[in-house]
Design a protein around this motif. Structure first.
Motif, PDB file in Angstrom:
ATOM      1  N   TRP A 133       0.809  -1.228   0.000  1.00 52.58           N
ATOM      2  CA  TRP A 133       0.000   0.000   0.000  1.00 52.58           C
ATOM      3  C   TRP A 133       0.843   1.280   0.000  1.00 52.58           C
ATOM      4  N   PRO A 134       1.837   1.411   0.887  1.00 53.05           N
ATOM      5  CA  PRO A 134       2.615   2.667   0.894  1.00 53.05           C
ATOM      6  C   PRO A 134       3.382   2.910  -0.400  1.00 53.05           C
ATOM      7  N   ILE A 135       3.698   1.852  -1.125  1.00 51.87           N
ATOM      8  CA  ILE A 135       4.415   2.009  -2.393  1.00 51.87           C
ATOM      9  C   ILE A 135       3.512   2.685  -3.421  1.00 51.87           C
ATOM     10  N   ALA A 136       2.268   2.239  -3.488  1.00 48.03           N
ATOM     11  CA  ALA A 136       1.312   2.843  -4.423  1.00 48.03           C
ATOM     12  C   ALA A 136       1.084   4.310  -4.089  1.00 48.03           C
ATOM     13  N   VAL A 137       0.981   4.617  -2.798  1.00 45.88           N
ATOM     14  CA  VAL A 137       0.787   6.008  -2.377  1.00 45.88           C
ATOM     15  C   VAL A 137       1.995   6.850  -2.762  1.00 45.88           C
ATOM     16  N   ASP A 138       3.180   6.308  -2.566  1.00 41.64           N
ATOM     17  CA  ASP A 138       4.392   7.052  -2.896  1.00 41.64           C
ATOM     18  C   ASP A 138       4.493   7.307  -4.400  1.00 41.64           C
ATOM     19  N   ALA A 139       4.083   6.330  -5.206  1.00 41.66           N
ATOM     20  CA  ALA A 139       4.137   6.503  -6.660  1.00 41.66           C
ATOM     21  C   ALA A 139       3.232   7.643  -7.112  1.00 41.66           C
ATOM     22  N   VAL A 140       2.021   7.706  -6.569  1.00 41.59           N
ATOM     23  CA  VAL A 140       1.101   8.779  -6.954  1.00 41.59           C
ATOM     24  C   VAL A 140       1.582  10.113  -6.411  1.00 41.59           C
ATOM     25  N   ARG A 141       2.167  10.099  -5.228  1.00 45.61           N
ATOM     26  CA  ARG A 141       2.713  11.339  -4.662  1.00 45.61           C
ATOM     27  C   ARG A 141       3.803  11.902  -5.573  1.00 45.61           C
ATOM     28  N   LEU A 142       4.687  11.019  -6.058  1.00 39.13           N
ATOM     29  CA  LEU A 142       5.754  11.485  -6.951  1.00 39.13           C
ATOM     30  C   LEU A 142       5.188  11.958  -8.278  1.00 39.13           C
ATOM     31  N   LEU A 143       4.176  11.262  -8.787  1.00 38.99           N
ATOM     32  CA  LEU A 143       3.571  11.657 -10.053  1.00 38.99           C
ATOM     33  C   LEU A 143       2.858  13.000  -9.961  1.00 38.99           C
ATOM     34  N   THR A 144       2.215  13.255  -8.843  1.00 40.62           N
ATOM     35  CA  THR A 144       1.397  14.470  -8.716  1.00 40.62           C
ATOM     36  C   THR A 144       2.147  15.651  -8.107  1.00 40.62           C
ATOM     37  N   GLN A 145       3.172  15.368  -7.307  1.00 36.22           N
ATOM     38  CA  GLN A 145       3.885  16.448  -6.623  1.00 36.22           C
ATOM     39  C   GLN A 145       5.325  16.615  -7.104  1.00 36.22           C
ATOM     40  N   GLY A 146       5.811  15.628  -7.860  1.00 33.44           N
ATOM     41  CA  GLY A 146       7.163  15.714  -8.392  1.00 33.44           C
ATOM     42  C   GLY A 146       8.224  15.501  -7.324  1.00 33.44           C
ATOM     43  N   PRO A 147       9.470  15.806  -7.685  1.00 37.27           N
ATOM     44  CA  PRO A 147       9.925  16.491  -8.899  1.00 37.27           C
ATOM     45  C   PRO A 147      10.164  15.524 -10.062  1.00 37.27           C
ATOM     46  N   LEU A 148       9.260  15.507 -11.024  1.00 35.90           N
ATOM     47  CA  LEU A 148       9.378  14.586 -12.150  1.00 35.90           C
ATOM     48  C   LEU A 148      10.561  14.929 -13.052  1.00 35.90           C
ATOM     49  N   ASN A 149      10.971  16.205 -13.040  1.00 31.01           N
ATOM     50  CA  ASN A 149      12.101  16.590 -13.893  1.00 31.01           C
ATOM     51  C   ASN A 149      13.434  16.093 -13.342  1.00 31.01           C
ATOM     52  N   ARG A 150      13.401  15.426 -12.202  1.00 33.51           N
ATOM     53  CA  ARG A 150      14.623  14.848 -11.643  1.00 33.51           C
ATOM     54  C   ARG A 150      14.626  13.315 -11.709  1.00 33.51           C
ATOM     55  N   VAL A 151      13.564  12.734 -12.262  1.00 34.20           N
ATOM     56  CA  VAL A 151      13.531  11.283 -12.441  1.00 34.20           C
ATOM     57  C   VAL A 151      14.435  10.921 -13.612  1.00 34.20           C
ATOM     58  N   LYS A 152      15.352   9.979 -13.383  1.00 34.37           N
ATOM     59  CA  LYS A 152      16.279   9.568 -14.445  1.00 34.37           C
ATOM     60  C   LYS A 152      16.374   8.046 -14.526  1.00 34.37           C
ATOM     61  N   VAL A 153      16.857   7.597 -15.682  1.00 32.84           N
ATOM     62  CA  VAL A 153      17.123   6.180 -15.930  1.00 32.84           C
ATOM     63  C   VAL A 153      18.631   6.008 -16.026  1.00 32.84           C
ATOM     64  N   CYS A 154      19.171   5.027 -15.338  1.00 34.06           N
ATOM     65  CA  CYS A 154      20.613   4.795 -15.346  1.00 34.06           C
ATOM     66  C   CYS A 154      21.129   4.688 -16.780  1.00 34.06           C
ATOM     67  N   ALA A 155      22.221   5.412 -17.063  1.00 38.29           N
ATOM     68  CA  ALA A 155      22.768   5.465 -18.417  1.00 38.29           C
ATOM     69  C   ALA A 155      23.785   4.367 -18.693  1.00 38.29           C
ATOM     70  N   ALA A 156      23.944   3.426 -17.768  1.00 36.28           N
ATOM     71  CA  ALA A 156      24.932   2.366 -17.960  1.00 36.28           C
ATOM     72  C   ALA A 156      24.623   1.552 -19.208  1.00 36.28           C
ATOM     73  N   GLU A 157      25.650   1.237 -19.968  1.00 40.29           N
ATOM     74  CA  GLU A 157      25.485   0.483 -21.207  1.00 40.29           C
ATOM     75  C   GLU A 157      25.239  -1.001 -20.934  1.00 40.29           C
ATOM     76  N   ALA A 158      25.514  -1.434 -19.705  1.00 36.36           N
ATOM     77  CA  ALA A 158      25.416  -2.866 -19.388  1.00 36.36           C
ATOM     78  C   ALA A 158      23.984  -3.353 -19.193  1.00 36.36           C
ATOM     79  N   GLY A 159      23.012  -2.454 -19.218  1.00 43.84           N
ATOM     80  CA  GLY A 159      21.614  -2.881 -19.143  1.00 43.84           C
ATOM     81  C   GLY A 159      20.978  -2.774 -17.784  1.00 43.84           C
ATOM     82  N   CYS A 160      21.461  -1.861 -16.951  1.00 42.77           N
ATOM     83  CA  CYS A 160      20.915  -1.701 -15.601  1.00 42.77           C
ATOM     84  C   CYS A 160      19.456  -1.218 -15.630  1.00 42.77           C
ATOM     85  N   ILE A 161      19.226  -0.080 -16.289  1.00 41.64           N
ATOM     86  CA  ILE A 161      17.916   0.580 -16.366  1.00 41.64           C
ATOM     87  C   ILE A 161      17.363   0.885 -14.971  1.00 41.64           C
TER      88      ILE A 161
END
Length: 199
Positions: A133-161
């Motif tokens: 339950w708290p994970i779902a709440v945290d996901a919506v909190r991040l989606l609605t309150q941000g900061p979404l412009n700081r969400v990143k995907v690991c740039a490693a070439e080895a396939g981390c993502i």
């Protein structure tokens, strides 16, 4: 890896850390950290979402249905925030999955006081779904309150993502961890330089 057997958190948000419990997604052999419901309850305790006594009680359920729901939520979170991190439109189905799980979570929650005079969702009881339950709440909190412009995907070439919040001042962080993918990237760069020099 921590003493608990789980991946050390690097996401900067609980929902991103949960998405990262399937590590190395684009590699030949991804590492799964949540195989069973017992793992799920253990991770929730590890992440500070429930205390040890609650975790012990939840583990007695060993709920396969709750595990499946949690893993579906995890994949939806991953797809949504991977798209956000890449400047793309999140899949509608994944957004709807996050919304549905959030609705289920808050339907079982109560509002309680939080620091600085605000309020937050509180969870009680020993229902198996309390582990996610708290994970779902945290996901919506991040989606609605941000900061979404700081969400990143690991740039490693080895396939981390791996997903993470870039909290650096100039937003220059590229890797999930400097002592993991960051080191590997530097080694690869040095190897390419040596090859170029030889040529």
């Amino acid at each position: 890896m921590s003493e608990s057997g789980f991946l050390e958190p690097f996401g900067g948000a609980v929902c991103l850390d949960f998405a990262n419990t399937l590590d190395g997604r684009a590699t030949a052999q991804p590492t799964e950290y949540v195989h069973t419901y017992v793992d799920l309850a253990g991770w929730s305790e590890f992440a500070g979402l429930i205390d040890a006594p609650t975790s012990a009680r939840l583990r007695r359920h060993d709920s396969e249905a709750s595990l499946r729901t949690a893993l579906n939520l995890r994949e939806a979170i991953f797809e949504v925030f991977t798209a956000v991190g890449r400047g793309e439109t999140p899949p509608a189905g994944s957004l709807d999955e996050v919304r549905q799980r959030y609705a289920e979570a808050v339907a079982s929650a109560r509002l309680g006081p939080a620091p600085e005079g605000s309020f937050t969702w509180e969870f009680t009881g020993d229902q198996p779904d309390r582990a996610w339950w708290p994970i779902a709440v945290d996901a919506v909190r991040l989606l609605t309150q941000g900061p979404l412009n700081r969400v990143k995907v690991c740039a490693a070439e080895a396939g981390c993502i791996g997903l993470f919040l870039d909290t650096s001042k100039n937003r220059s962080r590229r890797w999930c961890t400097m002592d993991g993918c960051g080191v590997e990237a530097k080694v690869q760069r040095q190897a390419r330089r040596r090859q170029a020099t030889r040529r």
